[in-house]
Design a protein around this motif. Structure first.
Motif, PDB file in Angstrom:
ATOM      1  N   HIS A 156      75.531  32.774  95.956  1.00 43.57           N
ATOM      2  CA  HIS A 156      75.684  31.431  95.130  1.00 43.57           C
ATOM      3  C   HIS A 156      76.583  32.010  93.900  1.00 43.57           C
ATOM      4  O   HIS A 156      76.047  31.839  92.760  1.00 43.57           O
ATOM      5  CB  HIS A 156      74.365  30.793  94.756  1.00 43.57           C
ATOM      6  N   PRO A 157      77.801  32.721  94.078  1.00 45.30           N
ATOM      7  CA  PRO A 157      78.346  32.746  92.448  1.00 45.30           C
ATOM      8  C   PRO A 157      78.808  31.570  91.955  1.00 45.30           C
ATOM      9  O   PRO A 157      79.010  30.544  92.655  1.00 45.30           O
ATOM     10  CB  PRO A 157      79.583  33.627  93.109  1.00 45.30           C
ATOM     11  N   LYS A 158      78.909  31.595  90.615  1.00 46.54           N
ATOM     12  CA  LYS A 158      79.325  30.308  90.063  1.00 46.54           C
ATOM     13  C   LYS A 158      80.795  30.819  89.383  1.00 46.54           C
ATOM     14  O   LYS A 158      81.050  29.703  88.709  1.00 46.54           O
ATOM     15  CB  LYS A 158      78.273  30.220  88.562  1.00 46.54           C
ATOM     16  N   GLU A 159      81.190  31.732  89.526  1.00 49.30           N
ATOM     17  CA  GLU A 159      82.798  31.878  89.168  1.00 49.30           C
ATOM     18  C   GLU A 159      83.681  31.921  90.357  1.00 49.30           C
ATOM     19  O   GLU A 159      83.675  32.499  91.373  1.00 49.30           O
ATOM     20  CB  GLU A 159      82.717  33.191  88.542  1.00 49.30           C
ATOM     21  N   ALA A 160      84.666  31.299  90.041  1.00 51.41           N
ATOM     22  CA  ALA A 160      85.661  30.916  91.082  1.00 51.41           C
ATOM     23  C   ALA A 160      86.426  32.400  91.669  1.00 51.41           C
ATOM     24  O   ALA A 160      86.539  32.756  92.713  1.00 51.41           O
ATOM     25  CB  ALA A 160      86.857  30.103  90.889  1.00 51.41           C
ATOM     26  N   SER A 161      86.572  33.207  90.621  1.00 49.52           N
ATOM     27  CA  SER A 161      87.184  34.420  90.825  1.00 49.52           C
ATOM     28  C   SER A 161      86.082  35.418  91.609  1.00 49.52           C
ATOM     29  O   SER A 161      86.800  36.201  92.387  1.00 49.52           O
ATOM     30  CB  SER A 161      87.744  35.188  89.585  1.00 49.52           C
ATOM     31  N   THR A 162      85.078  35.265  91.495  1.00 45.98           N
ATOM     32  CA  THR A 162      83.909  36.155  92.244  1.00 45.98           C
ATOM     33  C   THR A 162      84.158  35.639  93.784  1.00 45.98           C
ATOM     34  O   THR A 162      84.135  36.468  94.512  1.00 45.98           O
ATOM     35  CB  THR A 162      82.715  35.784  91.790  1.00 45.98           C
ATOM     36  N   CYS A 163      84.106  34.362  94.168  1.00 46.51           N
ATOM     37  CA  CYS A 163      84.417  33.923  95.299  1.00 46.51           C
ATOM     38  C   CYS A 163      85.579  34.259  95.825  1.00 46.51           C
ATOM     39  O   CYS A 163      85.832  34.429  97.127  1.00 46.51           O
ATOM     40  CB  CYS A 163      84.234  32.298  95.326  1.00 46.51           C
ATOM     41  N   LEU A 164      86.858  34.242  95.109  1.00 45.77           N
ATOM     42  CA  LEU A 164      88.118  34.553  95.719  1.00 45.77           C
ATOM     43  C   LEU A 164      88.122  36.119  95.954  1.00 45.77           C
ATOM     44  O   LEU A 164      88.730  36.585  97.164  1.00 45.77           O
ATOM     45  CB  LEU A 164      89.011  34.323  94.702  1.00 45.77           C
ATOM     46  N   ASN A 165      87.535  36.735  95.177  1.00 50.02           N
ATOM     47  CA  ASN A 165      87.633  38.405  95.689  1.00 50.02           C
ATOM     48  C   ASN A 165      86.614  38.486  96.609  1.00 50.02           C
ATOM     49  O   ASN A 165      87.142  39.366  97.705  1.00 50.02           O
ATOM     50  CB  ASN A 165      86.939  39.155  94.311  1.00 50.02           C
ATOM     51  N   LEU A 166      85.348  37.954  96.720  1.00 50.72           N
ATOM     52  CA  LEU A 166      84.846  38.123  98.122  1.00 50.72           C
ATOM     53  C   LEU A 166      85.480  37.777  99.250  1.00 50.72           C
ATOM     54  O   LEU A 166      85.473  38.343 100.500  1.00 50.72           O
ATOM     55  CB  LEU A 166      83.305  37.300  98.030  1.00 50.72           C
ATOM     56  N   GLY A 167      86.184  36.502  99.175  1.00 50.57           N
ATOM     57  CA  GLY A 167      87.132  35.923 100.312  1.00 50.57           C
ATOM     58  C   GLY A 167      88.055  37.261 100.671  1.00 50.57           C
ATOM     59  O   GLY A 167      88.142  37.342 102.012  1.00 50.57           O
ATOM     60  N   ASN A 168      88.697  37.771  99.725  1.00 51.13           N
ATOM     61  CA  ASN A 168      89.438  38.639  99.998  1.00 51.13           C
ATOM     62  C   ASN A 168      89.260  40.028 100.834  1.00 51.13           C
ATOM     63  O   ASN A 168      89.679  40.313 101.677  1.00 51.13           O
ATOM     64  CB  ASN A 168      90.315  38.976  98.821  1.00 51.13           C
TER      65      ASN A 168
END
Length: 57
Positions: A5-17
């Motif tokens: 459950h990250p709260k930062e968009a950049s963390t979610c983007l990096n995980l998606g990558n």
């Protein structure tokens, strides 16, 4: 991915990558969509979603 459950968009983007590189497309798309919910105006996230959807077809 309900455990993450990250709260930062950049963390979610990096995980998606990272998930995309592992050929885990469904999870990558889920992560990108979470990122977009956190930062709806982010073009990098929108581009990542569009690219992932094209690759899934």
């Amino acid at each position: 991915m309900s455990y993450f459950h990250p709260k930062e968009a950049s963390t979610c983007l990096n995980l998606g990558n990272k998930l995309a590189k592992l050929d885990r497309s469904d999870e990558a798309l889920e992560s990108y969509q979470k990122a977009l919910a956190l930062d709806p105006d982010n073009k990098k996230i929108q581009d990542a979603i569009n690219t992932m959807k094209e690759n899934i077809k």
